[in-house]
Design an enzyme around this catalytic site. Structure first.
Site, PDB file in Angstrom:
ATOM      1  N   LYS A 129      43.515  63.693  76.625  1.00 17.40           N
ATOM      2  CA  LYS A 129      43.619  64.725  75.590  1.00 17.40           C
ATOM      3  C   LYS A 129      42.490  64.591  74.567  1.00 17.40           C
ATOM      4  O   LYS A 129      41.836  65.583  74.216  1.00 17.40           O
ATOM      5  CB  LYS A 129      44.978  64.646  74.884  1.00 17.40           C
ATOM      6  CG  LYS A 129      45.191  65.779  73.873  1.00 17.40           C
ATOM      7  CD  LYS A 129      46.596  65.729  73.275  1.00 17.40           C
ATOM      8  CE  LYS A 129      46.723  64.623  72.256  1.00 17.40           C
ATOM      9  NZ  LYS A 129      47.995  64.686  71.514  1.00 17.40           N
ATOM     10  N   ASP A 151      48.343  69.583  73.671  1.00 17.92           N
ATOM     11  CA  ASP A 151      49.183  68.804  72.757  1.00 17.92           C
ATOM     12  C   ASP A 151      50.573  69.422  72.737  1.00 17.92           C
ATOM     13  O   ASP A 151      50.891  70.299  73.548  1.00 17.92           O
ATOM     14  CB  ASP A 151      48.556  68.756  71.357  1.00 17.92           C
ATOM     15  CG  ASP A 151      48.572  70.114  70.662  1.00 17.92           C
ATOM     16  OD1 ASP A 151      48.885  71.144  71.322  1.00 17.92           O
ATOM     17  OD2 ASP A 151      48.278  70.155  69.454  1.00 17.92           O
TER      18      ASP A 151
END
Length: 212
Positions: A120, A138
Protein backbone atom coordinates in the site's frame (compact mmCIF):
# COMPACT_ATOMS: atom_id res chain seq x y z
CA UNK A 1 -21.78 -2.35 -12.21
CA UNK A 2 -21.28 -1.72 -15.90
CA UNK A 3 -18.42 0.21 -17.46
CA UNK A 4 -20.65 3.09 -18.52
CA UNK A 5 -21.58 3.74 -14.89
CA UNK A 6 -17.97 3.49 -13.79
CA UNK A 7 -16.83 6.01 -16.38
CA UNK A 8 -19.57 8.43 -15.34
CA UNK A 9 -18.59 8.08 -11.68
CA UNK A 10 -15.03 9.12 -12.42
CA UNK A 11 -16.13 11.84 -14.83
CA UNK A 12 -18.13 13.45 -12.02
CA UNK A 13 -15.38 13.00 -9.45
CA UNK A 14 -12.90 14.60 -11.84
CA UNK A 15 -15.22 17.51 -12.60
CA UNK A 16 -15.66 18.19 -8.87
CA UNK A 17 -11.94 17.86 -8.11
CA UNK A 18 -9.74 18.11 -11.24
CA UNK A 19 -6.40 17.79 -9.44
CA UNK A 20 -6.82 15.58 -6.36
CA UNK A 21 -3.86 14.84 -4.13
CA UNK A 22 -2.95 13.50 -0.72
CA UNK A 23 -3.77 15.46 2.42
CA UNK A 24 -0.36 14.60 3.83
CA UNK A 25 2.11 17.51 3.79
CA UNK A 26 5.25 16.83 1.73
CA UNK A 27 7.67 18.61 -0.57
CA UNK A 28 9.92 15.77 -1.78
CA UNK A 29 9.53 12.05 -2.46
CA UNK A 30 11.45 11.32 0.74
CA UNK A 31 9.14 13.50 2.84
CA UNK A 32 6.13 11.74 1.31
CA UNK A 33 7.69 8.35 2.05
CA UNK A 34 8.23 9.34 5.69
CA UNK A 35 4.71 10.74 6.03
CA UNK A 36 3.07 7.63 4.57
CA UNK A 37 5.23 5.36 6.70
CA UNK A 38 4.11 7.26 9.79
CA UNK A 39 0.43 7.23 8.83
CA UNK A 40 -0.46 3.68 9.90
CA UNK A 41 -3.25 3.88 12.50
CA UNK A 42 -2.84 7.66 12.57
CA UNK A 43 -4.81 10.46 10.93
CA UNK A 44 -3.31 12.67 8.25
CA UNK A 45 -3.82 15.63 10.59
CA UNK A 46 -1.81 13.89 13.30
CA UNK A 47 0.95 12.90 10.88
CA UNK A 48 1.17 16.45 9.53
CA UNK A 49 1.62 17.79 13.05
CA UNK A 50 4.44 15.32 13.67
CA UNK A 51 6.20 15.99 10.37
CA UNK A 52 5.86 19.73 10.94
CA UNK A 53 8.20 19.14 13.89
CA UNK A 54 10.39 16.57 12.15
CA UNK A 55 11.03 17.97 8.67
CA UNK A 56 12.51 21.35 9.70
CA UNK A 57 15.28 19.49 11.54
CA UNK A 58 15.50 16.26 9.50
CA UNK A 59 14.04 15.82 6.03
CA UNK A 60 16.74 13.66 4.42
CA UNK A 61 17.83 10.10 5.19
CA UNK A 62 21.19 11.40 6.40
CA UNK A 63 19.56 13.86 8.79
CA UNK A 64 17.19 11.21 10.17
CA UNK A 65 20.11 8.87 10.86
CA UNK A 66 22.03 11.72 12.48
CA UNK A 67 19.02 12.51 14.67
CA UNK A 68 19.09 8.94 15.90
CA UNK A 69 16.43 6.60 17.22
CA UNK A 70 15.84 8.45 20.50
CA UNK A 71 15.71 11.80 18.69
CA UNK A 72 13.14 10.53 16.19
CA UNK A 73 11.04 9.00 18.98
CA UNK A 74 10.95 12.30 20.83
CA UNK A 75 9.73 14.19 17.76
CA UNK A 76 7.02 11.70 16.68
CA UNK A 77 5.87 10.50 20.12
CA UNK A 78 2.39 12.01 19.59
CA UNK A 79 1.70 9.26 17.01
CA UNK A 80 0.40 5.80 17.79
CA UNK A 81 2.99 3.01 17.55
CA UNK A 82 5.72 5.68 17.58
CA UNK A 83 8.39 3.36 18.99
CA UNK A 84 8.07 0.89 16.13
CA UNK A 85 7.63 3.66 13.56
CA UNK A 86 10.82 5.37 14.73
CA UNK A 87 12.75 2.10 14.56
CA UNK A 88 11.52 1.40 11.02
CA UNK A 89 12.19 4.98 9.93
CA UNK A 90 15.82 4.95 11.04
CA UNK A 91 16.38 1.50 9.50
CA UNK A 92 14.73 2.65 6.28
CA UNK A 93 17.01 5.69 6.08
CA UNK A 94 20.10 3.58 6.69
CA UNK A 95 19.09 1.30 3.82
CA UNK A 96 18.32 4.25 1.52
CA UNK A 97 21.81 5.61 2.17
CA UNK A 98 23.49 2.23 1.77
CA UNK A 99 21.66 0.95 -1.32
CA UNK A 100 20.16 3.99 -3.05
CA UNK A 101 22.54 6.92 -2.43
CA UNK A 102 19.87 8.48 -0.21
CA UNK A 103 17.29 8.60 -3.01
CA UNK A 104 13.79 7.11 -2.91
CA UNK A 105 13.64 4.14 -5.33
CA UNK A 106 11.17 4.47 -8.19
CA UNK A 107 10.33 0.76 -8.39
CA UNK A 108 7.88 -1.32 -6.38
CA UNK A 109 10.59 -3.86 -5.60
CA UNK A 110 12.95 -1.20 -4.28
CA UNK A 111 10.25 0.43 -2.17
CA UNK A 112 8.87 -2.80 -0.70
CA UNK A 113 12.38 -3.83 0.34
CA UNK A 114 12.48 -0.86 2.75
CA UNK A 115 11.66 -1.49 6.44
CA UNK A 116 8.06 -0.60 7.24
CA UNK A 117 7.04 -0.27 3.59
CA UNK A 118 4.38 -2.62 2.25
CA UNK A 119 2.45 -2.75 -0.99
CA UNK A 120 0.00 0.00 0.00
CA UNK A 121 2.75 2.46 0.93
CA UNK A 122 4.68 1.60 -2.24
CA UNK A 123 1.56 2.26 -4.31
CA UNK A 124 1.07 5.67 -2.69
CA UNK A 125 4.68 6.69 -3.42
CA UNK A 126 4.58 5.43 -7.01
CA UNK A 127 1.29 7.23 -7.62
CA UNK A 128 1.70 10.50 -5.75
CA UNK A 129 5.44 11.14 -6.05
CA UNK A 130 6.11 9.53 -9.43
CA UNK A 131 2.72 9.76 -11.21
CA UNK A 132 2.35 6.03 -11.78
CA UNK A 133 -1.23 4.75 -12.32
CA UNK A 134 -1.25 2.65 -9.14
CA UNK A 135 -4.12 2.38 -6.64
CA UNK A 136 -3.37 1.95 -2.94
CA UNK A 137 -6.40 0.37 -1.29
CA UNK A 138 -6.92 1.63 2.25
CA UNK A 139 -10.03 1.25 4.42
CA UNK A 140 -11.79 4.14 2.61
CA UNK A 141 -11.20 2.76 -0.89
CA UNK A 142 -12.09 -0.76 0.23
CA UNK A 143 -15.39 0.49 1.67
CA UNK A 144 -16.32 2.69 -1.30
CA UNK A 145 -15.43 0.00 -3.85
CA UNK A 146 -17.59 -2.59 -2.10
CA UNK A 147 -20.45 -0.37 -1.00
CA UNK A 148 -21.01 1.22 -4.39
CA UNK A 149 -20.30 -2.06 -6.22
CA UNK A 150 -17.64 -0.22 -8.22
CA UNK A 151 -15.03 -2.94 -7.62
CA UNK A 152 -16.17 -5.44 -4.99
CA UNK A 153 -13.69 -7.77 -3.36
CA UNK A 154 -13.22 -9.76 -0.16
CA UNK A 155 -9.84 -8.22 0.67
CA UNK A 156 -7.69 -5.26 -0.29
CA UNK A 157 -5.70 -7.23 -2.87
CA UNK A 158 -8.87 -8.31 -4.69
CA UNK A 159 -10.20 -4.76 -4.69
CA UNK A 160 -6.90 -3.37 -5.97
CA UNK A 161 -6.77 -5.84 -8.85
CA UNK A 162 -10.41 -5.22 -9.72
CA UNK A 163 -9.91 -1.43 -9.71
CA UNK A 164 -6.83 -1.71 -11.92
CA UNK A 165 -8.96 -3.73 -14.34
CA UNK A 166 -12.15 -1.64 -14.40
CA UNK A 167 -11.09 1.99 -13.85
CA UNK A 168 -10.92 3.70 -17.26
CA UNK A 169 -7.31 4.33 -18.29
CA UNK A 170 -7.64 8.11 -18.46
CA UNK A 171 -8.85 8.23 -14.85
CA UNK A 172 -6.51 5.63 -13.35
CA UNK A 173 -3.73 7.94 -12.16
CA UNK A 174 -6.06 10.03 -9.95
CA UNK A 175 -8.59 7.32 -9.00
CA UNK A 176 -6.70 6.60 -5.76
CA UNK A 177 -7.18 10.13 -4.42
CA UNK A 178 -10.78 10.57 -5.62
CA UNK A 179 -11.88 7.36 -3.90
CA UNK A 180 -10.04 8.10 -0.65
CA UNK A 181 -11.52 11.59 -0.40
CA UNK A 182 -14.99 10.30 -1.30
CA UNK A 183 -14.75 7.69 1.46
CA UNK A 184 -13.30 10.13 3.97
CA UNK A 185 -15.88 12.90 3.55
CA UNK A 186 -19.01 11.51 1.84
CA UNK A 187 -19.20 7.71 1.81
CA UNK A 188 -18.23 7.53 5.47
CA UNK A 189 -18.24 4.30 7.44
CA UNK A 190 -21.13 4.55 9.89
CA UNK A 191 -23.66 6.70 8.07
CA UNK A 192 -22.87 7.55 4.45
CA UNK A 193 -23.95 11.02 3.37
CA UNK A 194 -25.97 9.76 0.43
CA UNK A 195 -28.14 12.86 0.23
CA UNK A 196 -25.13 15.02 -0.61
CA UNK A 197 -23.33 12.45 -2.78
CA UNK A 198 -22.65 13.46 -6.36
CA UNK A 199 -22.74 9.84 -7.56
CA UNK A 200 -25.77 8.67 -5.55
CA UNK A 201 -27.81 7.84 -8.66
CA UNK A 202 -24.97 5.67 -9.99
CA UNK A 203 -24.17 3.92 -6.71
CA UNK A 204 -25.62 0.42 -6.25
CA UNK A 205 -25.67 0.46 -2.44
CA UNK A 206 -29.01 -0.93 -1.25
CA UNK A 207 -29.30 0.82 2.11
CA UNK A 208 -28.84 4.43 1.09
CA UNK A 209 -29.26 7.13 3.72
CA UNK A 210 -31.57 9.72 2.26
CA UNK A 211 -30.67 12.64 4.51
CA UNK A 212 -27.37 14.47 3.90
Amino acid sequence: MNNEKRREIFRRLQKANPEPTTELAWSSPFELLVAVALSAQSTDVGVNKATARLFPIANTPQAIVALGLDGVKEVIKTLGLYNNKAKNLVAMCELLIRDHDGEVPRTREGLEALPGVGRKTANVILNTAFNEPTIAVDTHIFRVSNRTNLAPGKNVDQVEQKLLKVVPRDYKRDAHHWLILHGRYTCVARKPRCGSCLIEDLCEYRDKVELA
